[in-house]
Structures are given as structure tokens and as C-alpha cells.
Design an enzyme around this catalytic site. Structure first.
Site, PDB file in Angstrom:
ATOM      1  N   ASP A 244       0.849  -1.193   0.000  1.00 40.60           N
ATOM      2  CA  ASP A 244       0.000   0.000   0.000  1.00 40.60           C
ATOM      3  C   ASP A 244       0.886   1.245   0.000  1.00 40.60           C
ATOM      4  O   ASP A 244       2.031   1.197   0.454  1.00 40.60           O
ATOM      5  CB  ASP A 244      -0.871   0.040   1.266  1.00 40.60           C
ATOM      6  CG  ASP A 244      -2.098  -0.866   1.157  1.00 40.60           C
ATOM      7  OD1 ASP A 244      -2.385  -1.364   0.060  1.00 40.60           O
ATOM      8  OD2 ASP A 244      -2.759  -1.064   2.189  1.00 40.60           O
TER       9      ASP A 244
ATOM     10  N   ARG B  55      -0.824  -0.805  -8.856  1.00 36.68           N
ATOM     11  CA  ARG B  55      -2.193  -0.366  -8.560  1.00 36.68           C
ATOM     12  C   ARG B  55      -2.223   1.158  -8.639  1.00 36.68           C
ATOM     13  O   ARG B  55      -1.448   1.835  -7.950  1.00 36.68           O
ATOM     14  CB  ARG B  55      -2.589  -0.806  -7.149  1.00 36.68           C
ATOM     15  CG  ARG B  55      -3.920  -0.236  -6.697  1.00 36.68           C
ATOM     16  CD  ARG B  55      -4.161  -0.471  -5.213  1.00 36.68           C
ATOM     17  NE  ARG B  55      -4.155  -1.882  -4.889  1.00 36.68           N
ATOM     18  CZ  ARG B  55      -3.955  -2.351  -3.650  1.00 36.68           C
ATOM     19  NH1 ARG B  55      -3.716  -1.537  -2.656  1.00 36.68           N
ATOM     20  NH2 ARG B  55      -3.980  -3.636  -3.424  1.00 36.68           N
TER      21      ARG B  55
HETATM   22  P1  FDA Z   1     -13.718   9.432  -6.001  1.00 41.48           P
HETATM   23  O1  FDA Z   1     -13.717   9.284  -4.514  1.00 41.48           O
HETATM   24  O2  FDA Z   1     -13.210  10.690  -6.620  1.00 41.48           O
HETATM   25  O3  FDA Z   1     -15.209   9.184  -6.466  1.00 41.48           O
HETATM   26  C1  FDA Z   1     -15.541   9.376  -7.833  1.00 41.48           C
HETATM   27  C2  FDA Z   1     -16.905   8.810  -8.125  1.00 41.48           C
HETATM   28  O4  FDA Z   1     -16.937   7.412  -7.817  1.00 41.48           O
HETATM   29  C3  FDA Z   1     -18.014   9.407  -7.296  1.00 41.48           C
HETATM   30  O5  FDA Z   1     -18.425  10.642  -7.814  1.00 41.48           O
HETATM   31  C4  FDA Z   1     -19.066   8.317  -7.449  1.00 41.48           C
HETATM   32  O6  FDA Z   1     -19.676   8.370  -8.703  1.00 41.48           O
HETATM   33  C5  FDA Z   1     -18.240   7.058  -7.373  1.00 41.48           C
HETATM   34  N1  FDA Z   1     -18.164   6.579  -5.991  1.00 41.48           N
HETATM   35  C6  FDA Z   1     -17.157   6.763  -5.120  1.00 41.48           C
HETATM   36  N2  FDA Z   1     -17.472   6.201  -3.920  1.00 41.48           N
HETATM   37  C7  FDA Z   1     -18.706   5.693  -4.055  1.00 41.48           C
HETATM   38  C8  FDA Z   1     -19.597   5.008  -3.180  1.00 41.48           C
HETATM   39  N3  FDA Z   1     -19.283   4.777  -1.895  1.00 41.48           N
HETATM   40  N4  FDA Z   1     -20.791   4.625  -3.662  1.00 41.48           N
HETATM   41  C9  FDA Z   1     -21.150   4.887  -4.925  1.00 41.48           C
HETATM   42  N5  FDA Z   1     -20.348   5.543  -5.794  1.00 41.48           N
HETATM   43  C10 FDA Z   1     -19.152   5.943  -5.373  1.00 41.48           C
HETATM   44  N6  FDA Z   1      -5.302   5.225  -1.380  1.00 41.48           N
HETATM   45  C11 FDA Z   1      -4.037   5.466  -0.971  1.00 41.48           C
HETATM   46  O7  FDA Z   1      -3.672   6.611  -0.736  1.00 41.48           O
HETATM   47  N7  FDA Z   1      -3.142   4.430  -0.830  1.00 41.48           N
HETATM   48  C12 FDA Z   1      -3.469   3.140  -1.117  1.00 41.48           C
HETATM   49  O8  FDA Z   1      -2.642   2.246  -0.973  1.00 41.48           O
HETATM   50  C13 FDA Z   1      -4.803   2.877  -1.563  1.00 41.48           C
HETATM   51  N8  FDA Z   1      -5.207   1.613  -1.866  1.00 41.48           N
HETATM   52  C14 FDA Z   1      -6.431   1.433  -2.473  1.00 41.48           C
HETATM   53  C15 FDA Z   1      -6.796   0.183  -2.947  1.00 41.48           C
HETATM   54  C16 FDA Z   1      -7.985   0.012  -3.630  1.00 41.48           C
HETATM   55  C17 FDA Z   1      -8.326  -1.341  -4.179  1.00 41.48           C
HETATM   56  C18 FDA Z   1      -8.871   1.117  -3.823  1.00 41.48           C
HETATM   57  C19 FDA Z   1     -10.157   0.971  -4.594  1.00 41.48           C
HETATM   58  C20 FDA Z   1      -8.535   2.339  -3.326  1.00 41.48           C
HETATM   59  C21 FDA Z   1      -7.346   2.518  -2.627  1.00 41.48           C
HETATM   60  N9  FDA Z   1      -6.999   3.753  -2.108  1.00 41.48           N
HETATM   61  C22 FDA Z   1      -5.711   3.965  -1.671  1.00 41.48           C
HETATM   62  C23 FDA Z   1      -8.032   4.824  -1.970  1.00 41.48           C
HETATM   63  C24 FDA Z   1      -8.027   5.757  -3.166  1.00 41.48           C
HETATM   64  O9  FDA Z   1      -6.863   6.533  -3.176  1.00 41.48           O
HETATM   65  C25 FDA Z   1      -9.243   6.699  -3.147  1.00 41.48           C
HETATM   66  O10 FDA Z   1      -9.210   7.475  -1.996  1.00 41.48           O
HETATM   67  C26 FDA Z   1     -10.574   6.021  -3.211  1.00 41.48           C
HETATM   68  O11 FDA Z   1     -10.543   4.918  -4.066  1.00 41.48           O
HETATM   69  C27 FDA Z   1     -11.633   6.990  -3.727  1.00 41.48           C
HETATM   70  O12 FDA Z   1     -11.325   7.432  -5.023  1.00 41.48           O
HETATM   71  P2  FDA Z   1     -12.154   6.998  -6.323  1.00 41.48           P
HETATM   72  O13 FDA Z   1     -11.198   6.742  -7.430  1.00 41.48           O
HETATM   73  O14 FDA Z   1     -13.025   5.870  -5.996  1.00 41.48           O
HETATM   74  O15 FDA Z   1     -12.955   8.272  -6.751  1.00 41.48           O
END
Ligand code: FDA
Length: 311
Positions: free
Chosen positions: A137, A187
Site C-alpha cells: 500500500d 495499482r
Molecule cells: P472518487 O472518490 O473521486 O469518487 C468518484 C466517483 O466514484 C463518485 O463521484 C461516485 O460516482 C463514485 N463513488 C465513489 N465512492 C462511491 C460510493 N461509496 N458509492 C457509490 N459511488 C461511489 N489510497 C491510498 O492513498 N493508498 C493506497 O494504498 C490505496 N489503496 C487502495 C486500494 C484500492 C483497491 C482502492 C479501490 C482504493 C485505494 N486507495 C488507496 C483509496 C483511493 O486513493 C481513493 O481514496 C478512493 O478509491 C476513492 O477514489 P475513487 O477513485 O473511488 O474516486
């Protein structure tokens, strides 16, 4: 503003003890966390794998300042890998593990990097033995160089060790170029910590544009991209990039967090994509939970509504 406040609260010991101690919070966190024990993690993984998705498991904990705790975390990963093997989930990487170097001792005042690396090496050995992989991570930007150095060291002996890169960091497009090499598992996520503008994009639109640039570099490269996002636009763009660069399904994967957009996870898996779910378990859920609240106002509302209903 709310995001920043919640991320700052995620570092506060006082708020931690209030939130962690409230019985209601525990019932609310189960939406994002698979349980507290090794068995809970293995059981949740089994359900997910049997639904056609893949898993990466995280034993919750971070910023360890106690060497005994760092050893206990290593031991828990060793126990977990045995449990996954016994359940027939490890072989072929159907369930792998994600580790935070700060939970393995990286932040210890004396020799932390070496201690965390040694612990990570033992986890990698155990993972290799049962036929699965490890992903490191990525935490806040002050640890990025040390984590990438540890990755390089570990990959000498365990080439399948995966990295995480965060699109909100200005440096990440260049890191993607360095890591888009044959066999390299990367990732790509947007990034979950409170970072200063000197090192990170702070506007959502800038982060999204960076995510697309980074995804393009990874998908065009020789490695194995793992697109970790719940964002429907990023998922669509990921699919379009795969087609543009002639990547077959299975030569990259999508990843989402446990409890977030489960229907979309199942839909992607049913469409033939490799879809991996990040499954956190354990008692030290506070930091992880607060980052989930910070990500999305709807998550915070869910938490507040649960409190109001209870009241
Ligand atoms: P974002 O939060 O910008 O959301 C964009 C859109 O996605 C929203 O407008 C909505 O449409 C949809 N969405 C998001 N959440 C939703 C929900 N609960 N329900 C419905 N729709 C939703 N970070 C880090 O700093 N270090 C790490 O090692 C990791 N590891 C990691 C592993 C994995 C497998 C994932 C998926 C994520 C991480 N993260 C992470 C977290 C990552 O950095 C980030 O904070 C979250 O994934 C949120 O970002 P999104 O890309 O989902 O988009």
C-alpha cells in the site's frame, strides 16, 4: 473543507478514542470492514471469490511505533496466508495480501525502514510459498521514496510484489513510466491522504486528469495495471484504454474497496474483467474508516444518519 477536517481527525488520538469507543460506530464501520479476526477476513474473501471476484486482504493498522506491534502485524499476515491457503483461496493469487510498511515498523525511530523491509520479506516468502502475491500500500507522501525503495529491494527476490501509485501526487506520472515494465504490478488509485499543494493536485478535476494520464502510461506499458477506483468515468476510460492498446481482459484488472459499489464489482466480473476487492479486517479500523468518510459526503451522511436514528 470537510474532507480536510476528517483527514486531520484521522490523525487525532482524542477523536480516535471517542469514535473507536462508541458502540454505534462499530455497527456502522461493518459496512466498510469485513470483521475483526483472521477467520472473518478469510470468510469474507471466500464469499467474494465464489462470486467470481478476486481479493486483496489488508490487516488494518498503520503508523506503528512499537516493535512488538510491528512483529504482531507480520505474524498476523503469516497466519492469514496460512488461512487463505487452507481455504484454497491463495493459489493463483485469487486472494492476495496488501501491506502497509508503516504497520510493519517503517516509522520506528531506529532502523524502521530495515525492520519493515525484513518483515515484508517474510510476508512475501510466505505468500510465494502458498502461490499468491503481495502489494505494498502507499501512505502519505513523506513515505513514497522509502516505499518505492523497499519495493525495488523486494522485487529482486519476489518480482511479483505490487506497488501502489497515487494519481494526486505530481510525481506519479513519472513514477508510472518507471514502473510500467514487464511483470510489474502497479495499482493506480487517486490517493487518500491530506497532502499539500506543493506535492499534490488539490482540485478534483486535476486529480482526475492525472489519473487518466497515469492510466494511459500504465496501459500502454509492459506491466500489469490494476485500476483501483469506484469512479464510473475512470472505469470507462480504463476499458477504452485497454481496447486502444490492444490489451486482452486479464492483462490488467479493476479494483474496488469492500462495501463500495458491490453491484458494479459483480457487473464488471460478469463482463469478463478481472475485478479485485480490497478487504480490510481487524480492530485498528479508525484511520481507514475516517479516510472512507472523507472521500465522499454521502459516506459521512450515512454515518451521521446512523447516529441521528440511534438518537
Ligand atoms: P472518487 O472518490 O473521486 O469518487 C468518484 C466517483 O466514484 C463518485 O463521484 C461516485 O460516482 C463514485 N463513488 C465513489 N465512492 C462511491 C460510493 N461509496 N458509492 C457509490 N459511488 C461511489 N489510497 C491510498 O492513498 N493508498 C493506497 O494504498 C490505496 N489503496 C487502495 C486500494 C484500492 C483497491 C482502492 C479501490 C482504493 C485505494 N486507495 C488507496 C483509496 C483511493 O486513493 C481513493 O481514496 C478512493 O478509491 C476513492 O477514489 P475513487 O477513485 O473511488 O474516486
Amino acid at each position: 473543507m470537510l474532507r480536510q477536517a476528517l483527514l486531520q481527525m484521522s490523525k487525532s488520538h482524542r477523536v480516535r478514542s471517542i469514535v473507536s469507543g462508541a458502540p454505534l460506530t462499530r455497527s456502522v464501520v461493518t459496512r466498510f470492514i469485513a470483521g475483526s479476526s483472521t477467520d472473518d477476513g478469510v470468510r469474507a474473501s471466500s464469499d467474494i471469490v465464489h462470486s467470481g471476484r478476486l481479493v486483496t486482504l489488508d490487516n488494518l493498522g498503520e503508523d506503528t511505533l512499537d516493535v512488538h506491534q510491528a512483529r504482531a502485524t507480520r505474524d498476523e499476515y503469516l497466519r492469514l496466508l496460512t488461512g487463505l491457503d487452507d481455504a484454497g483461496l491463495a493459489e493463483g493469487g485469487r486472494a492476495e495480501v496488501s501491506v502497509k510498511l508503516s504497520a510493519l515498523g517503517q516509522a520506528l525511530p531506529s532502523g524502521g525502514d530495515r525492520i519493515a523491509l525484513d518483515h515484508a520479506r517474510e510476508v512475501c516468502q510466505a505468500a510465494e510459498k502458498v502461490g499468491t502475491t503481495v502489494t505494498l500500500d502507499m501512505e502519505d507522501h513523506t513515505t513514497t521514496d522509502d516505499t518505492l525503495n523497499a519495493l525495488r529491494e523486494l522485487r529482486r527476490d519476489f518480482p511479483s510484489v505490487g506497488a501502489v501509485l497515487q494519481a494526486y501526487l505530481r510525481r506519479t506520472e513519472s513514477d508510472c513510466r518507471d514502473l510500467a515494465t514487464a511483470g510489474s504490478r502497479v495499482r493506480l488509485c487517486k490517493g487518500a491522504y491530506d497532502e499539500p499543494a506543493s506535492v499534490a493536485y488539490t482540485e478534483r478535476s486535476e486529480v482526475d486528469r492525472s489519473y487518466v494520464r497515469c492510466a494511459r502510461v500504465l496501459m500502454a506499458g509492459q506491466g500489469y495495471p490494476m485500476l483501483a477506483t469506484h469512479d464510473p468515468r475512470m472505469v470507462d476510460i480504463g476499458g477504452a484504454l485497454a481496447r486502444r492498446y490492444g490489451r486482452e481482459q486479464g492483462s490488467y484488472e479493476f479494483q474496488m474497496l469492500f462495501g463500495i459499489r458491490p453491484d458494479e464489482q459483480v457487473r464488471l466480473a460478469a463482463s469478463g474483467e478481472r475485478m479485485r476487492v480490497y478487504v480490510p479486517y481487524g480492530d485498528d479500523w479508525y484511520g481507514y474508516f475516517m479516510r472512507r468518510l472523507a472521500e465522499r459526503p454521502a459516506n459521512t451522511m450515512f454515518f451521521l444518519r446512523a447516529i441521528a436514528t440511534k438518537g
